[in-house]
Write a protein that holds these residues in place. Structure first.
Motif, PDB file in Angstrom:
ATOM      1  N   GLU A  17       0.832  -1.203   0.000  1.00 34.99           N
ATOM      2  CA  GLU A  17       0.000   0.000   0.000  1.00 34.99           C
ATOM      3  C   GLU A  17       0.869   1.256   0.000  1.00 34.99           C
ATOM      4  N   LYS A  18       1.963   1.217   0.774  1.00 38.10           N
ATOM      5  CA  LYS A  18       2.904   2.342   0.784  1.00 38.10           C
ATOM      6  C   LYS A  18       3.506   2.537  -0.601  1.00 38.10           C
ATOM      7  N   ALA A  19       3.880   1.437  -1.240  1.00 35.58           N
ATOM      8  CA  ALA A  19       4.462   1.520  -2.579  1.00 35.58           C
ATOM      9  C   ALA A  19       3.475   2.138  -3.560  1.00 35.58           C
ATOM     10  N   ALA A  20       2.207   1.778  -3.456  1.00 40.27           N
ATOM     11  CA  ALA A  20       1.193   2.340  -4.349  1.00 40.27           C
ATOM     12  C   ALA A  20       1.053   3.851  -4.131  1.00 40.27           C
ATOM     13  N   ILE A  21       1.112   4.280  -2.887  1.00 39.49           N
ATOM     14  CA  ILE A  21       1.029   5.716  -2.589  1.00 39.49           C
ATOM     15  C   ILE A  21       2.242   6.440  -3.154  1.00 39.49           C
ATOM     16  N   ILE A  22       3.419   5.861  -2.967  1.00 41.16           N
ATOM     17  CA  ILE A  22       4.640   6.492  -3.494  1.00 41.16           C
ATOM     18  C   ILE A  22       4.563   6.602  -5.007  1.00 41.16           C
ATOM     19  N   GLN A  23       4.116   5.535  -5.653  1.00 37.33           N
ATOM     20  CA  GLN A  23       4.008   5.566  -7.107  1.00 37.33           C
ATOM     21  C   GLN A  23       3.030   6.653  -7.549  1.00 37.33           C
ATOM     22  N   SER A  24       1.911   6.744  -6.882  1.00 34.63           N
ATOM     23  CA  SER A  24       0.918   7.754  -7.217  1.00 34.63           C
ATOM     24  C   SER A  24       1.471   9.161  -7.026  1.00 34.63           C
ATOM     25  N   LEU A  25       2.154   9.383  -5.913  1.00 34.93           N
ATOM     26  CA  LEU A  25       2.742  10.697  -5.652  1.00 34.93           C
ATOM     27  C   LEU A  25       3.820  11.035  -6.675  1.00 34.93           C
ATOM     28  N   THR A  26       4.629  10.048  -7.022  1.00 32.01           N
ATOM     29  CA  THR A  26       5.682  10.269  -8.012  1.00 32.01           C
ATOM     30  C   THR A  26       5.082  10.695  -9.342  1.00 32.01           C
ATOM     31  N   GLN A  27       4.005  10.046  -9.749  1.00 33.15           N
ATOM     32  CA  GLN A  27       3.356  10.406 -11.012  1.00 33.15           C
ATOM     33  C   GLN A  27       2.724  11.791 -10.926  1.00 33.15           C
ATOM     34  N   THR A  28       2.152  12.113  -9.783  1.00 35.63           N
ATOM     35  CA  THR A  28       1.504  13.412  -9.601  1.00 35.63           C
ATOM     36  C   THR A  28       2.515  14.550  -9.624  1.00 35.63           C
ATOM     37  N   ILE A  29       3.659  14.324  -8.988  1.00 32.39           N
ATOM     38  CA  ILE A  29       4.683  15.358  -8.925  1.00 32.39           C
ATOM     39  C   ILE A  29       5.354  15.547 -10.278  1.00 32.39           C
ATOM     40  N   ASN A  30       5.372  14.468 -11.075  1.00 28.81           N
ATOM     41  CA  ASN A  30       5.972  14.509 -12.410  1.00 28.81           C
ATOM     42  C   ASN A  30       7.424  14.971 -12.346  1.00 28.81           C
ATOM     43  N   ILE A  31       8.222  14.223 -11.618  1.00 26.55           N
ATOM     44  CA  ILE A  31       9.613  14.613 -11.424  1.00 26.55           C
ATOM     45  C   ILE A  31      10.557  13.942 -12.397  1.00 26.55           C
ATOM     46  N   GLY A  32      10.030  13.418 -13.474  1.00 28.15           N
ATOM     47  CA  GLY A  32      10.870  12.963 -14.560  1.00 28.15           C
ATOM     48  C   GLY A  32      11.519  11.613 -14.401  1.00 28.15           C
ATOM     49  N   ALA A  33      10.896  10.692 -13.713  1.00 27.92           N
ATOM     50  CA  ALA A  33      11.469   9.352 -13.619  1.00 27.92           C
ATOM     51  C   ALA A  33      11.484   8.705 -14.991  1.00 27.92           C
ATOM     52  N   LYS A  34      12.494   7.896 -15.221  1.00 27.98           N
ATOM     53  CA  LYS A  34      12.674   7.264 -16.518  1.00 27.98           C
ATOM     54  C   LYS A  34      11.781   6.048 -16.728  1.00 27.98           C
ATOM     55  N   GLY A  35      11.357   5.412 -15.657  1.00 29.12           N
ATOM     56  CA  GLY A  35      10.563   4.201 -15.766  1.00 29.12           C
ATOM     57  C   GLY A  35      11.439   2.963 -15.693  1.00 29.12           C
ATOM     58  N   ILE A  36      10.803   1.813 -15.807  1.00 30.87           N
ATOM     59  CA  ILE A  36      11.484   0.528 -15.748  1.00 30.87           C
ATOM     60  C   ILE A  36      11.222  -0.194 -17.065  1.00 30.87           C
ATOM     61  N   THR A  37      12.280  -0.759 -17.648  1.00 32.97           N
ATOM     62  CA  THR A  37      12.122  -1.500 -18.894  1.00 32.97           C
ATOM     63  C   THR A  37      12.833  -2.845 -18.806  1.00 32.97           C
ATOM     64  N   LYS A  38      12.367  -3.769 -19.633  1.00 33.17           N
ATOM     65  CA  LYS A  38      13.024  -5.062 -19.808  1.00 33.17           C
ATOM     66  C   LYS A  38      13.226  -5.214 -21.313  1.00 33.17           C
ATOM     67  N   THR A  39      14.478  -5.221 -21.729  1.00 29.89           N
ATOM     68  CA  THR A  39      14.789  -5.275 -23.151  1.00 29.89           C
ATOM     69  C   THR A  39      15.642  -6.507 -23.436  1.00 29.89           C
ATOM     70  N   PRO A  40      15.147  -7.396 -24.299  1.00 28.12           N
ATOM     71  CA  PRO A  40      15.958  -8.561 -24.651  1.00 28.12           C
ATOM     72  C   PRO A  40      17.325  -8.114 -25.179  1.00 28.12           C
ATOM     73  N   GLY A  41      18.365  -8.787 -24.731  1.00 26.39           N
ATOM     74  CA  GLY A  41      19.710  -8.473 -25.185  1.00 26.39           C
ATOM     75  C   GLY A  41      20.419  -7.393 -24.390  1.00 26.39           C
ATOM     76  N   ILE A  42      19.702  -6.736 -23.484  1.00 23.41           N
ATOM     77  CA  ILE A  42      20.330  -5.728 -22.631  1.00 23.41           C
ATOM     78  C   ILE A  42      20.228  -6.210 -21.195  1.00 23.41           C
ATOM     79  N   CYS A  43      21.373  -6.366 -20.568  1.00 24.82           N
ATOM     80  CA  CYS A  43      21.447  -6.866 -19.183  1.00 24.82           C
ATOM     81  C   CYS A  43      20.682  -8.182 -19.022  1.00 24.82           C
ATOM     82  N   GLY A  44      20.787  -9.031 -20.024  1.00 21.95           N
ATOM     83  CA  GLY A  44      20.129 -10.333 -19.956  1.00 21.95           C
ATOM     84  C   GLY A  44      18.622 -10.258 -19.911  1.00 21.95           C
ATOM     85  N   GLY A  45      18.051  -9.144 -20.340  1.00 24.08           N
ATOM     86  CA  GLY A  45      16.603  -8.983 -20.314  1.00 24.08           C
ATOM     87  C   GLY A  45      16.049  -8.662 -18.940  1.00 24.08           C
ATOM     88  N   GLU A  46      16.946  -8.401 -17.981  1.00 21.43           N
ATOM     89  CA  GLU A  46      16.512  -8.061 -16.622  1.00 21.43           C
ATOM     90  C   GLU A  46      15.873  -6.674 -16.598  1.00 21.43           C
TER      91      GLU A  46
END
Length: 108
Positions: A17-46
């Motif tokens: 629940e805390k994580a959901a609140i943090i995520q919501s606040l982060t999106q509301t503040i719009n502080i430019g987070a890059k996000g999380i990606t998983k790309t085949p061939g980069i860092c083993g797809g991690e």
């Protein structure tokens, strides 16, 4: 409601629940987070911070070893605090994936 009352209520929440609140606040503040990606061939797809080769499991393991967020931000100056928040949220949402990645990379 006072700020102290709100803080007490937030501290009483479950970690997810805390994580959901943090995520919501982060999106509301719009502080430019890059996000999380998983790309085949980069860092083993991690899962990584988008646009980097910084794996989420690596950040989680660093934190477990006692490396502070301040130190992580100094070590990786091209990411910001919001990126770390996203990393922690991702790790909380996918704990089995993160644990498997940590185990797989223990002796790599």
């Amino acid at each position: 409601m006072t700020l102290q009352e709100l803080e007490n209520q937030i501290l009483a929440l479950l970690p997810t629940e805390k994580a959901a609140i943090i995520q919501s606040l982060t999106q509301t503040i719009n502080i430019g987070a890059k996000g999380i990606t998983k790309t085949p061939g980069i860092c083993g797809g991690e899962a990584c911070i988008a646009g980097t080769r910084i794996a989420i499991w690596l950040l989680v393991e660093a934190r477990r070893l006692g490396i502070t967020e301040v130190q992580l931000l100094q070590d990786y100056p091209h990411i910001g605090a919001a990126d770390l928040v996203n990393a922690w949220i991702y790790a909380d949402a996918y704990p089995e994936e993160i644990e498997a990645a940590i185990r797989a990379n223990e002796f790599a």
